[in-house]
Scaffold this motif. Structure first.
Motif, PDB file in Angstrom:
ATOM      1  N   ILE A  90      49.264  48.435  40.267  1.00  0.00           N
ATOM      2  CA  ILE A  90      47.909  48.931  40.507  1.00  0.00           C
ATOM      3  C   ILE A  90      46.916  48.274  39.551  1.00  0.00           C
ATOM      4  O   ILE A  90      45.846  47.814  39.965  1.00  0.00           O
ATOM      5  CB  ILE A  90      47.872  50.471  40.398  1.00  0.00           C
ATOM      6  N   LEU A  91      47.273  48.194  38.270  1.00  0.00           N
ATOM      7  CA  LEU A  91      46.388  47.547  37.298  1.00  0.00           C
ATOM      8  C   LEU A  91      46.193  46.061  37.603  1.00  0.00           C
ATOM      9  O   LEU A  91      45.080  45.524  37.504  1.00  0.00           O
ATOM     10  CB  LEU A  91      46.931  47.731  35.879  1.00  0.00           C
ATOM     11  N   PHE A  92      47.263  45.393  38.001  1.00  0.00           N
ATOM     12  CA  PHE A  92      47.184  43.981  38.370  1.00  0.00           C
ATOM     13  C   PHE A  92      46.230  43.790  39.547  1.00  0.00           C
ATOM     14  O   PHE A  92      45.378  42.908  39.545  1.00  0.00           O
ATOM     15  CB  PHE A  92      48.591  43.476  38.721  1.00  0.00           C
ATOM     16  N   MET A  93      46.363  44.624  40.584  1.00  0.00           N
ATOM     17  CA  MET A  93      45.521  44.497  41.771  1.00  0.00           C
ATOM     18  C   MET A  93      44.061  44.836  41.470  1.00  0.00           C
ATOM     19  O   MET A  93      43.145  44.177  41.979  1.00  0.00           O
ATOM     20  CB  MET A  93      46.075  45.386  42.886  1.00  0.00           C
ATOM     21  N   ILE A  94      43.821  45.842  40.639  1.00  0.00           N
ATOM     22  CA  ILE A  94      42.443  46.183  40.263  1.00  0.00           C
ATOM     23  C   ILE A  94      41.792  45.008  39.540  1.00  0.00           C
ATOM     24  O   ILE A  94      40.646  44.639  39.828  1.00  0.00           O
ATOM     25  CB  ILE A  94      42.413  47.468  39.409  1.00  0.00           C
ATOM     26  N   TYR A  95      42.516  44.403  38.617  1.00  0.00           N
ATOM     27  CA  TYR A  95      41.939  43.278  37.880  1.00  0.00           C
ATOM     28  C   TYR A  95      41.668  42.084  38.796  1.00  0.00           C
ATOM     29  O   TYR A  95      40.574  41.537  38.809  1.00  0.00           O
ATOM     30  CB  TYR A  95      42.853  42.854  36.717  1.00  0.00           C
ATOM     31  N   PHE A  96      42.675  41.649  39.566  1.00  0.00           N
ATOM     32  CA  PHE A  96      42.520  40.419  40.338  1.00  0.00           C
ATOM     33  C   PHE A  96      41.655  40.585  41.583  1.00  0.00           C
ATOM     34  O   PHE A  96      41.044  39.622  42.036  1.00  0.00           O
ATOM     35  CB  PHE A  96      43.890  39.838  40.705  1.00  0.00           C
ATOM     36  N   GLU A 102      34.646  35.315  40.225  1.00  0.00           N
ATOM     37  CA  GLU A 102      35.081  34.168  41.017  1.00  0.00           C
ATOM     38  C   GLU A 102      34.888  32.897  40.222  1.00  0.00           C
ATOM     39  O   GLU A 102      33.896  32.722  39.513  1.00  0.00           O
ATOM     40  CB  GLU A 102      34.274  34.089  42.311  1.00  0.00           C
ATOM     41  N   ASN A 103      35.814  31.978  40.346  1.00  0.00           N
ATOM     42  CA  ASN A 103      35.691  30.689  39.679  1.00  0.00           C
ATOM     43  C   ASN A 103      35.466  29.602  40.736  1.00  0.00           C
ATOM     44  O   ASN A 103      35.271  29.882  41.920  1.00  0.00           O
ATOM     45  CB  ASN A 103      36.917  30.402  38.802  1.00  0.00           C
ATOM     46  N   ASP A 104      35.486  28.337  40.323  1.00  0.00           N
ATOM     47  CA  ASP A 104      35.197  27.223  41.234  1.00  0.00           C
ATOM     48  C   ASP A 104      36.204  27.144  42.376  1.00  0.00           C
ATOM     49  O   ASP A 104      35.841  26.829  43.511  1.00  0.00           O
ATOM     50  CB  ASP A 104      35.187  25.894  40.466  1.00  0.00           C
ATOM     51  N   LEU A 105      37.456  27.389  42.089  1.00  0.00           N
ATOM     52  CA  LEU A 105      38.475  27.316  43.146  1.00  0.00           C
ATOM     53  C   LEU A 105      38.263  28.406  44.194  1.00  0.00           C
ATOM     54  O   LEU A 105      38.450  28.182  45.394  1.00  0.00           O
ATOM     55  CB  LEU A 105      39.877  27.435  42.549  1.00  0.00           C
ATOM     56  N   ASP A 106      37.862  29.592  43.777  1.00  0.00           N
ATOM     57  CA  ASP A 106      37.596  30.669  44.724  1.00  0.00           C
ATOM     58  C   ASP A 106      36.425  30.304  45.633  1.00  0.00           C
ATOM     59  O   ASP A 106      36.454  30.549  46.841  1.00  0.00           O
ATOM     60  CB  ASP A 106      37.292  31.969  43.986  1.00  0.00           C
ATOM     61  N   LEU A 107      35.403  29.723  45.037  1.00  0.00           N
ATOM     62  CA  LEU A 107      34.252  29.309  45.831  1.00  0.00           C
ATOM     63  C   LEU A 107      34.613  28.186  46.789  1.00  0.00           C
ATOM     64  O   LEU A 107      34.118  28.126  47.913  1.00  0.00           O
ATOM     65  CB  LEU A 107      33.107  28.880  44.906  1.00  0.00           C
ATOM     66  N   LEU A 108      35.493  27.287  46.369  1.00  0.00           N
ATOM     67  CA  LEU A 108      35.944  26.198  47.227  1.00  0.00           C
ATOM     68  C   LEU A 108      36.750  26.725  48.413  1.00  0.00           C
ATOM     69  O   LEU A 108      36.654  26.207  49.522  1.00  0.00           O
ATOM     70  CB  LEU A 108      36.786  25.215  46.407  1.00  0.00           C
ATOM     71  N   LEU A 109      37.515  27.770  48.204  1.00  0.00           N
ATOM     72  CA  LEU A 109      38.291  28.370  49.290  1.00  0.00           C
ATOM     73  C   LEU A 109      37.414  29.099  50.306  1.00  0.00           C
ATOM     74  O   LEU A 109      37.810  29.281  51.457  1.00  0.00           O
ATOM     75  CB  LEU A 109      39.342  29.331  48.727  1.00  0.00           C
TER      76      LEU A 109
END
Length: 120
Positions: A90-96, A102-109
């Motif tokens: 749950i903590l992992f999913m809340i964080y991610f 968002e970083n550059d790779l997220d924006l590229l996707l």
């Protein structure tokens, strides 16, 4: 349960061996007889241990395949393990999924594939 049945089979075998040893010790009274009966003792023990085990009287007769599939209680973790794993997930999913920027790779996707792969 299996260990108890296994222990019983070993205990039964030990009873036979101890009975043979005690029986042979009673026979031996002098040192000349002891040396002669030493080989007899080994052959008696070997003969008794090499006899076939009757399946219907062995612990294997009562063993069900279900016991092998389920396993013993010792194979399962402590009672708090599923709670610790759930909390970590749950903590992992809340964080991610919520807190992380968002970083550059997220924006590229997020861009369409045709725009990402266009030739320059």
């Amino acid at each position: 349960m299996f260990s108890k049945q296994l222990w019983r089979s070993f205990a039964a075998r030990n009873k036979i061996v101890n009975g043979l040893l005690k029986h042979n010790e009673k026979k031996t009274q002098s040192s000349s007889i002891v040396t002669r009966n030493a080989s007899n003792r080994n052959s008696d023990i070997d003969a008794e241990l090499n006899k076939p085990v009757k399946y219907t009287t062995s612990p294997a007769h009562d063993w069900k395949a279900q016991h092998s599939r389920i396993g013993s209680k010792a194979e399962f973790g402590p009672w708090y393990e599923p709670h610790a794993v759930s909390a970590s997930l749950i903590l992992f999913m809340i964080y991610f999924f919520i807190l992380r920027e968002e970083n550059d790779l997220d924006l590229l996707l997020d861009k369409p594939l045709s725009e990402t792969l266009k030739k320059e």
